[in-house]
Motif scaffolding. Sequence first.
Motif, short mmCIF file in Angstrom:
data_model
loop_
_atom_site.label_atom_id
_atom_site.label_comp_id
_atom_site.label_asym_id
_atom_site.label_seq_id
_atom_site.Cartn_x
_atom_site.Cartn_y
_atom_site.Cartn_z
N UNK A 168 7.97 6.00 10.02
CA UNK A 168 6.70 5.58 9.44
C UNK A 168 6.83 4.23 8.74
N UNK A 169 8.01 3.96 8.17
CA UNK A 169 8.21 2.64 7.55
C UNK A 169 8.18 1.54 8.61
N UNK A 170 8.76 1.80 9.79
CA UNK A 170 8.70 0.84 10.90
C UNK A 170 7.24 0.61 11.31
N UNK A 171 6.48 1.71 11.35
CA UNK A 171 5.07 1.61 11.75
C UNK A 171 4.28 0.82 10.71
N UNK A 172 4.61 1.04 9.44
CA UNK A 172 3.95 0.28 8.36
C UNK A 172 4.27 -1.21 8.51
N UNK A 213 -7.49 0.08 5.55
CA UNK A 213 -7.64 1.50 5.16
C UNK A 213 -6.43 2.31 5.61
N UNK A 214 -6.04 2.11 6.87
CA UNK A 214 -4.89 2.84 7.42
C UNK A 214 -3.60 2.45 6.70
N UNK A 249 -0.92 4.80 4.58
CA UNK A 249 0.51 4.93 4.90
C UNK A 249 1.37 4.51 3.72
N UNK A 250 1.00 3.41 3.07
CA UNK A 250 1.79 2.93 1.93
C UNK A 250 1.75 3.95 0.78
N UNK A 251 0.57 4.58 0.62
CA UNK A 251 0.42 5.61 -0.41
C UNK A 251 1.37 6.79 -0.14
N UNK A 252 1.39 7.25 1.09
CA UNK A 252 2.25 8.39 1.46
C UNK A 252 3.71 8.09 1.21
N UNK A 253 4.09 6.81 1.41
CA UNK A 253 5.49 6.43 1.24
C UNK A 253 5.81 6.09 -0.22
N UNK A 254 4.81 6.16 -1.10
CA UNK A 254 5.04 5.88 -2.52
C UNK A 254 5.21 4.40 -2.83
N UNK A 308 -1.50 -1.57 -4.12
CA UNK A 308 -2.31 -2.41 -4.99
C UNK A 308 -2.68 -3.73 -4.29
N UNK A 309 -1.69 -4.36 -3.67
CA UNK A 309 -1.92 -5.65 -2.98
C UNK A 309 -2.90 -5.48 -1.81
N UNK A 310 -2.68 -4.43 -1.02
CA UNK A 310 -3.54 -4.21 0.15
C UNK A 310 -4.96 -3.82 -0.27
N UNK A 311 -5.07 -3.09 -1.40
CA UNK A 311 -6.39 -2.69 -1.88
C UNK A 311 -7.20 -3.90 -2.33
N UNK A 312 -6.51 -4.89 -2.92
CA UNK A 312 -7.20 -6.13 -3.30
C UNK A 312 -7.79 -6.79 -2.06
N UNK A 313 -7.00 -6.86 -0.98
CA UNK A 313 -7.50 -7.44 0.27
C UNK A 313 -8.68 -6.61 0.80
N UNK A 314 -8.50 -5.28 0.81
CA UNK A 314 -9.57 -4.41 1.33
C UNK A 314 -10.88 -4.62 0.57
N UNK A 315 -10.78 -4.69 -0.76
CA UNK A 315 -11.99 -4.88 -1.58
C UNK A 315 -12.69 -6.19 -1.23
N UNK A 316 -11.90 -7.23 -0.95
CA UNK A 316 -12.51 -8.52 -0.57
C UNK A 316 -13.20 -8.42 0.79
N UNK A 317 -12.62 -7.65 1.71
CA UNK A 317 -13.25 -7.49 3.04
C UNK A 317 -14.58 -6.74 2.88
N UNK A 318 -14.57 -5.69 2.05
CA UNK A 318 -15.81 -4.94 1.80
C UNK A 318 -16.88 -5.85 1.21
#
Length: 170
Positions: free
Chosen positions: A11-15, A122-123, A127-132, A138-148
């Motif tokens: 899953x880390x490779x997939x991330x 979102x995906x 995945x990052x959440x599941x891996x802790x 946090x970084x990806x959520x900032x990007x996601x919020x800007x896309x929204x």
Amino acid sequence: MGLFTKDIKTMDDLLVHGIQDIYYAEQQIAKALPQMIELATNRDLSSGLKNHLEETHKQIQRLEQVFSKLGQQPKGATCPAIDGIIKEANSTAGEIDDKAVLDAAIVASCQAVEHYEICRYGTLIAWAQSAGHDEIVRLLTTNLNEEHAANTKLNTVALRKGVNTKASAA
Ligand SMILES: [Fe+2]
Ligand SMILES: [Fe+2]
């Protein structure tokens, strides 16, 4: 990724692959936006896109931070999906003469891009959440919020700032 070897094992490779994919996509978006800005006539549309181009550059930097948190060098993986969305946007724009109709088409193309990004972030966040990987989340959520926010702004421009009404009257 090799054609005959299966390089994604965990899953880390997939991330990591997903981050490389969105890193490539953001770079293609940063390259494509100036032309959309150039073509847009509606002032709210062009200023919104300019603002999102600046955000996109910052998003790329955030993804570089994500790579470093994963102990990886920043690297893009060709994403045929975003290439296709951008190709379609350019070919549709090339078919349109009327400025108002072109604005409506630009909004639609940019919303396709935003929805693509929202889906991918979102995906990746899940995945990052599941891996802790909290900092990556946090970084990806900032990007996601800007896309929204960019997508909401495009809705406003189309529906309340006259783009669609003007285009319908053309
Ligand atoms: Fe983005
Ligand atoms: Fe975006």
